[in-house]
Every structure is written in structure tokens, then in C-alpha cells.
Motif scaffolding. Sequence first.
Motif, PDB file in Angstrom:
ATOM      1  N   CYS A 398     -37.188  31.614 -25.512  1.00 27.07           N
ATOM      2  CA  CYS A 398     -36.965  33.010 -25.118  1.00 27.07           C
ATOM      3  C   CYS A 398     -37.523  33.986 -26.144  1.00 27.07           C
ATOM      4  O   CYS A 398     -38.072  35.033 -25.788  1.00 27.07           O
ATOM      5  N   LYS A 399     -37.392  33.667 -27.415  1.00 24.94           N
ATOM      6  CA  LYS A 399     -37.819  34.563 -28.487  1.00 24.94           C
ATOM      7  C   LYS A 399     -39.320  34.825 -28.438  1.00 24.94           C
ATOM      8  O   LYS A 399     -39.768  35.957 -28.683  1.00 24.94           O
ATOM      9  N   LYS A 431     -31.800  38.156 -22.337  1.00 25.04           N
ATOM     10  CA  LYS A 431     -33.021  37.476 -21.912  1.00 25.04           C
ATOM     11  C   LYS A 431     -32.838  36.659 -20.630  1.00 25.04           C
ATOM     12  O   LYS A 431     -33.781  36.043 -20.150  1.00 25.04           O
ATOM     13  N   LYS A 434     -35.254  36.730 -17.578  1.00 25.30           N
ATOM     14  CA  LYS A 434     -36.623  36.200 -17.639  1.00 25.30           C
ATOM     15  C   LYS A 434     -36.644  34.667 -17.699  1.00 25.30           C
ATOM     16  O   LYS A 434     -37.669  34.060 -17.943  1.00 25.30           O
TER      17      LYS A 434
END
Length: 490
Positions: A398-399, A431, A434
Motif C-alpha cells: 500500500c505504501k 488505503k 485502493k
Amino acid sequence: MKPLINILKALKSYTLHGEAERAISAIQFDSRKIEADPTGATTPLYVAQRGTQTDGHRFIGQAIEKGCRVVVCEELPEQLDPAVTYVQVGDSMVALGLLSSAFYDHPSRKLRLVGITGTNGKTTTVTLLHRLFLSMGHKAGLLSTIVNKIGEEEVPSTHTTPDAVELNSLLARMVEAGCEYAFMEVSSHAICQHRIDGIRFTGGIFSNITHDHLDFHKTFANYIKAKKAFFDHLPASAFALTNIDDKNGLVMTQNSKAKICTYSLRTLADFKGSILDNSITGLQMRINGYDVFFKLCGRFNAYNLLAIYGAAVLLGQEPQEVLRHMSMLGSAAGRFQVVRRSDGCVAVVDYAHTPDALQNVLETIVDVTEHKAEVITLVGCGGDRDKTKRPEMAEIACKYSDKVILTSDNPRTENPATILEEMMAGVPDSKRNKVMVIDNRHEAIKTGNMLLNNGGVLLIAGKGHENYQEINHVKHHFDDMEEITNCFNL
């Protein structure tokens, strides 16, 4: 065939019960694989090991029934068969390694054998060392996660490091085939399980160490200790080449009798490198004063290239000739393999299955695309393995990614949905919009392809070179590279 009394010389101590004059036809630690000599002239030798799943001492009777007349064990059976010779030892795992080496006439002593250990980079380093030495006109062997090779002949690989019997058998075949050199991955499991006991290394390489295999080692300290043991046992005649940019790089070699050499991108070292340019097409580097372009990309590959260069020079090769041949090497299977779609979009297939490896690959993608491309990451986690890394893997994805697809890897005996739930625990609330969860890996890759546009990059992480998915002890054919090339219509 080898006389028992001769191969027993490899053991430091043992107690013999029964006749010593035996001719040994084979060494086995799996009683199911024992094949007796119908003439009785020779006998297989059975080593009863205490393993993680079962205790080989339980199968001594079965081994004898199948025709084995020599048994190596830690604990003698209550009743000894007068037709059988028993060799009592303190540690059967250690004995298996030493006896296997002796049975095959100590093949590692007849090769210049280099082993590499560490969390990431092992496969790329040994694979490219093997290719390098072949390209320079030397016959060489390879022992890796992907495949074992005797020269150019391929031998299927089932473990990062083979068991002690298979390992020595392969090394003996390399000697017989005329190999001068051999390069092998040395896993922490193999070190702990004494699979490399009796093997003599010309050199050892340390790549890096991050959290992995804690399902086996239980603690990170134990994991470090396992890796360090490899260097502790190198002979004074060997070299120990270590990455001093890793905080444990010098810890690995602090008790080693070997000649200690270093490589680094950050500080002074025996083999010092710097990155001049890093793009999706490759790396421009300066190594010990020489400027060279390599076909591999990414900072993690810069370290792999330094290790390869250092090992080759320590093995006596001419530095400029080494770099010339290295500049022509491509990536190993499933290690940052780039596939291009007709519209300019890119997929990267990589074996990254640890948090550190995933971060390295994603940082490389973001860096080489100069933050201009949309990054989609498809990743899963293996079942029956370290569960602590599952949320961390999702968090890292995610980062560094614009979109994330969590999917199945090798679930083995676990429920894929449970693994994915544990990965989702690492997804920050901000997050979640997404992230997609698609447990079917085939459908996940198709979805990733459909989402890919405008010069974006799709990272397919976790399985790399593997051409199967393991579900409930059954391996089903599945190849990430095949899947994405089909999606790309290549």
C-alpha cells in the motif's frame, strides 16, 4: 560401493555394535527409498534422524525389513538384530552430512565451491556467478532454488539447499563432469539441519539479513545465529565476502577463520561500488574505479553485482575481464523479470516474498520510473509459513503502490481466505479503497492487466520462478510469467 570402515573415519566419535566389514551401496535417511542388494554382497546404510515432522528411529525396523544391514542412530533399539551393524552417534544429522561426503569421496574438496547465504539475493548471485564463469570458459556447477546445473545440464531443484546425500551426489557428478567451480545457495534451514556438514567451501558470501523463516527459527536472533554458523565453519584457506552496508554484515564474520573481505555502496570496502544511473533498462555503475553498464536494474541488484564481482576476483579472475563478461548478463528467472506490453505498459515478475524484498523491488520501480508511472502491486503470502509478515507485506504494498491486489500465493494447507484476512490487517484505513482482494491468482493477474494503462507498471510478486501453486499438498501448474505473457498476447 564403499567399505563401511572407511566412511566411518569421517565421524569424530561413534560406538560400533556389530560387524565393521560391510560394503555400503548407498546412504538413505528415508526408509521408503531403501533398495536391498539381492545378492547380499552390499547393503544400504540407513541414518535415523530426528526431524521436525517425524523421528527416523521409528522406522529402523522397516529399514531392516527392506534389506538394510547397517543403521546409524542416536538411540539403539531395545532389541538388536544380530545380522545388523549399528553405529551409535551423538547427532544423526551431523553424521549424515559427514558420511555422505565420505561416501562420495569428498567431492567438495575437488571443486572451488562458493556458497552464499542471506535473506535476499542468493538466487540471482549464484545464477549469475554460474553464467559468468561459463561465459569465461570455465566448466561450473550450480545449486540454486530455481535449478541445479552440471555445466549446462539441468537437474530439477526441490529445495534451496538439497539434503546432504543429494548435495554430495550432485557435487560428485560435477567433479566427474570436469567442473572446476561450483556455486550454491546455502539456506538457514540447511545450516541448522547440518546438510552442509562435511562440505569444504572455497568461499562464502553474505548478502543481507531481514526477518524471514521465523516459523522455523522462532526468533530473529536464532535466524542470525544460523547464518553466522556458516561463516564460523569456513576454513582458514577460504574467503568470507560480506556486505558491510548491512548492520549484521561484520557480525557474520567476527569469528570466522577465513580471509574477510567486504563490499559496499556506502563506504570504503575491498569492493566499492556506486550507482551512476538506475533505469528500467539497467544500471550504470562504478566499481573499484571502472565504469560499467549492467542489464540488471535496482539498488538491490547493485549489491548482487558487487558480490558477484568480488567473488570472481577472489577466485583469481582478472577484474576487467570479469566486468566485461558481467556487462552481458541478464536477470535470473523470476528475479525482476520485465515484460512489456505493446502500449508501453510494463509487468515485473519477481520472487519477492519477504517484507524487505518487496520493499526493495517497489522502491526500485518507483525510483526507475521517477515517480511518474502508476504502480499496481499484486501480492500474496504463503500458507504454513511465518504469519507475522502478512500484514507487513500488505502495508508495504500500500505504501508504494497506487493500487494493490491481494491474492493467493501457495496456500498449502491453510485457507486462502484466512491468509488474506491476516494480510488485510496491515492495510491502513486510509488505503482500503485502493485495495482489491481476489483469491484466485489467475483472475487477479487478469484484473491487474485490465487496470494497467498509461505507461503503468504491474508488479506480480511472491512466486517468481515457481511454476506451481501448492494447495492441500497438491502442486498445480501455475506460472506468473506464462499468465502475464498470455494477458499481454505475447
